[in-house]
Design a protein around this motif. Structure first.
Motif, PDB file in Angstrom:
ATOM      1  N   GLN A   9       0.838  -1.193   0.000  1.00  0.00           N
ATOM      2  CA  GLN A   9       0.000   0.000   0.000  1.00  0.00           C
ATOM      3  C   GLN A   9       0.877   1.249   0.000  1.00  0.00           C
ATOM      4  N   ASN A  10       1.981   1.218   0.721  1.00  0.00           N
ATOM      5  CA  ASN A  10       2.910   2.359   0.741  1.00  0.00           C
ATOM      6  C   ASN A  10       3.675   2.480  -0.568  1.00  0.00           C
ATOM      7  N   ARG A  13       1.250   3.980  -3.272  1.00  0.00           N
ATOM      8  CA  ARG A  13       0.392   5.033  -2.736  1.00  0.00           C
ATOM      9  C   ARG A  13      -0.040   6.040  -3.799  1.00  0.00           C
ATOM     10  N   ASP A  14       0.892   6.543  -4.596  1.00  0.00           N
ATOM     11  CA  ASP A  14       0.591   7.580  -5.577  1.00  0.00           C
ATOM     12  C   ASP A  14       0.684   7.076  -7.014  1.00  0.00           C
ATOM     13  N   ARG A  15       0.624   5.794  -7.213  1.00  0.00           N
ATOM     14  CA  ARG A  15       0.793   5.220  -8.545  1.00  0.00           C
ATOM     15  C   ARG A  15      -0.548   4.735  -9.096  1.00  0.00           C
ATOM     16  N   HIS A  18      -2.477  -1.089  -8.800  1.00  0.00           N
ATOM     17  CA  HIS A  18      -3.082  -1.541  -7.545  1.00  0.00           C
ATOM     18  C   HIS A  18      -2.177  -2.592  -6.908  1.00  0.00           C
TER      19      HIS A  18
END
Length: 66
Positions: A9-10, A13-15, A18
């Motif tokens: 998830q980290n 995060r901004d990509r 999924h």
């Protein structure tokens, strides 16, 4: 941060990708968050190759050639 674990998830995060579309290749499973551990493919830790005989041979060849 001591005690914190890696998390997909980290990483995403901004990509646009999924975390469920990811596979992790790592030499340690215990550093990943519990919910991501099923996506970790554990491999042997990297060990640099060291061949002292080859290094000596290269030095001798360079000495002879130059």
């Amino acid at each position: 941060m001591a005690g914190s674990k890696k998390s997909l998830q980290n990483v995403f995060r901004d990509r646009g990708c999924h975390p469920k579309m990811a596979m992790v290749i790592d030499d340690r499973l215990n550093v990943w968050d519990d919910k991501d551990q099923h996506r970790v493919h554990v491999v042997p830790a990297y060990i640099p190759y060291y061949a002292p005989q080859a290094e000596v041979l290269i030095c001798l060849l360079l000495y002879i050639l130059y």
